[in-house]
Scaffold this motif. Structure first.
Motif, PDB file in Angstrom:
ATOM      1  N   GLU A 139      18.276 -25.777   6.572  1.00  0.00           N
ATOM      2  CA  GLU A 139      19.627 -25.277   6.330  1.00  0.00           C
ATOM      3  C   GLU A 139      19.991 -24.092   7.219  1.00  0.00           C
ATOM      4  OE1 GLU A 139      19.524 -24.639   2.131  1.00  0.00           O
ATOM      5  OE2 GLU A 139      19.815 -26.768   1.675  1.00  0.00           O
ATOM      6  N   HIS A 186      18.733 -21.063   7.360  1.00  0.00           N
ATOM      7  CA  HIS A 186      18.622 -19.699   6.846  1.00  0.00           C
ATOM      8  C   HIS A 186      17.510 -18.930   7.540  1.00  0.00           C
ATOM      9  CE1 HIS A 186      21.456 -20.850   3.893  1.00  0.00           C
ATOM     10  NE2 HIS A 186      20.644 -21.641   3.225  1.00  0.00           N
ATOM     11  N   ASN A 227      19.846 -15.923   8.655  1.00  0.00           N
ATOM     12  CA  ASN A 227      21.102 -15.781   7.918  1.00  0.00           C
ATOM     13  C   ASN A 227      20.846 -15.112   6.562  1.00  0.00           C
ATOM     14  OD1 ASN A 227      23.508 -16.036   6.625  1.00  0.00           O
ATOM     15  ND2 ASN A 227      23.617 -18.280   6.734  1.00  0.00           N
ATOM     16  N   ASN A 244      22.827 -13.523   4.635  1.00  0.00           N
ATOM     17  CA  ASN A 244      23.816 -13.803   3.597  1.00  0.00           C
ATOM     18  C   ASN A 244      23.621 -15.181   2.985  1.00  0.00           C
ATOM     19  OD1 ASN A 244      25.060 -11.309   3.832  1.00  0.00           O
ATOM     20  ND2 ASN A 244      26.280 -12.013   5.584  1.00  0.00           N
ATOM     21  N   GLY A 245      23.151 -16.102   3.809  1.00  0.00           N
ATOM     22  CA  GLY A 245      22.810 -17.417   3.290  1.00  0.00           C
ATOM     23  C   GLY A 245      21.757 -17.311   2.204  1.00  0.00           C
ATOM     24  N   LEU A 290      22.076 -18.030  -1.879  1.00  0.00           N
ATOM     25  CA  LEU A 290      21.176 -18.917  -2.620  1.00  0.00           C
ATOM     26  C   LEU A 290      20.764 -18.329  -3.968  1.00  0.00           C
ATOM     27  CD1 LEU A 290      18.642 -20.276   0.014  1.00  0.00           C
ATOM     28  CD2 LEU A 290      19.980 -21.614  -1.610  1.00  0.00           C
ATOM     29  N   HIS A 297      23.254 -18.584  -7.027  1.00  0.00           N
ATOM     30  CA  HIS A 297      23.833 -19.910  -7.070  1.00  0.00           C
ATOM     31  C   HIS A 297      23.595 -20.584  -8.412  1.00  0.00           C
ATOM     32  CE1 HIS A 297      25.080 -23.764  -5.149  1.00  0.00           C
ATOM     33  NE2 HIS A 297      25.873 -22.921  -4.559  1.00  0.00           N
TER      34      HIS A 297
END
Lengths: 247, 247
Positions: free
Chosen positions: B221, B223, B235, B237-238, B242, B245
DNA sequence: TTTTATGGTTGACTTGGATCAAGCGAACGC
DNA sequence: GCGTTCGCTTGATCCAAGTCAACCATAAAA
């Protein structure tokens, strides 16, 4: 009635009754191991006593920290909230145990403390406790032990959450409660739960349905008798056996 | 690369170099906030410095407690063993952090501390620390804060173990490591893991396969980039996203 | 007394992570 | 250099606990 100003201490009997020196929890609580003279100095410090009604907060996450609290009577839970609404019960506390140690770190409370039944607490102003513990070595050392014990307890919970399955967790939980009630002179085999299935579940990392099913299973197998919040432990060794029953 | 090998500390210089007053970790470690004069008194106390080789124990559960340990360099894990062989990693510790606080409670260590890379520690005799902290208020207060911080950290782990799903746990873990590396002046985005997948799993209440799959997923993904123990966060912020979520 | 609310139990089903199993790659000793 | 070991990855399958839903028990309110 709980609030007593230090000035009246000579006058009223009720005040004397709630002093550490006369408290029947002194061997479990902060005063452990202190001499009579030292106890009296601690009494001066523990000026505020307060009643907390069932459901009320003793403190909330985010509030400024300035005192730790000793439970004189009653029952509390502490929990931590995540922004997204999830919450985790981090502990259940009963008479003689201390609340608020988490607040020292940032000078703000980091969790909520909520009474699960009408309770009474003694507030211990923290900066004054630090002063006094510089003078009374026993107090200093005992306070360190209490904080350390909390860390050890937390490790136990991590072990429980990290490695145990549902029934093991609940067995461990019941045995722990039983042991703490015993230490307070109550029956080790029969007690009322002060918390709901949901709160137990939150503490143990389980859903309330799972907790309920585990209770039913323990009953079927003759380990305990449950009726709502009333618990009787029929077979301590059975519960203990459940705990080491493979990874 | 984060490792700083303390291999050649010249004899004459080494004494000065390893004193708290000259330690570059003093703002993270126990000496935080002390004056120069106070620092020197702490130096007297921190007499023993010791190297621990990768894989060796700093202490073992059950041993008598008489000192806490500050990590000068390196990386440790602490774990608790159950009789039936299950074990739970209770934490990973890096430079500037303290080990052994759990031992104060019973005067015996309650967990194992194992070096995950060649490390150096400063032993702080606990009774002498208590004496000194009666005299240096700042030291006393800071020590209390450190213990309290440990309790707060443990609550965070409980939250993680009690309410988060696998990928959230791993994201939280990576972000926490990143943040701690940053505080020590290392890259927040690139580091080597000192622990195995199995140790991460034990800490997070997951199996090593689950940890591995989550790493792969994060990579797919975009990240992070993983290659064995080498992690690059692509990432932040990714990863943060998560975490919140849903429950 | 009935009504309502809250908490607890139980059943049917779904699912995330565990388990089992195979294979790969890097590091180390010989 | 080569084989062994250890740690990591990936796939297939399974199961404990979660989810959803209905219903019951107790206690407080009306």
């Amino acid at each position: 009635m709980a609030q007593t100003h230090p000035l009246n201490q000579e006058i009223s009997l009720s005040v004397i009754k709630t002093a550490c020196s006369n408290c029947n929890l002194r061997e479990l609580c902060l005063p452990f191991g202190l001499s009579l003279e030292e106890l009296e100095r601690l009494d001066d410090l523990v000026s505020t006593r307060r009643r907390i009604k069932r459901g009320d907060h003793l403190y909330r996450a985010g509030e400024v920290f300035d005192a730790i609290y000793a439970i004189r009577s009653g029952f509390f839970k502490t929990d931590v909230l995540l922004e997204d609404g999830r919450d985790q019960v981090t502990g259940f506390q009963m008479a003689g145990e201390l609340l608020g140690l988490d607040g020292i770190s940032t000078e703000h409370h980091t969790c909520n403390a909520i009474a699960l039944e009408d309770s009474e607490i003694c507030a211990i102003p923290f900066s004054r406790l630090e002063v006094l513990s510089r003078e009374i070595h026993t107090l200093q050392h005992h306070f360190h032990k209490v904080m350390s014990r909390e860390i050890v307890r937390d490790h136990g919970v991590m072990m429980l959450l990290g490695t145990m399955r549902a029934e093991e967790r609940l067995a461990a939980f019941l045995l722990n409660l039983s042991q703490r009630f015993t230490a307070r002179g109550f029956s080790h085999a029969e007690f009322y739960l002060r918390m709901t299935r949901e709160e137990i579940g939150s503490y143990l990392g389980l859903k309330l349905e799972t907790v309920s099913r585990a209770f039913s299973r323990f009953q079927e197998e003759g380990h305990i008798a449950v009726q709502q919040k009333h618990i009787r432990i029929l077979n301590v060794n059975g519960l203990k056996a459940l705990m080491n029953h493979r990874a």
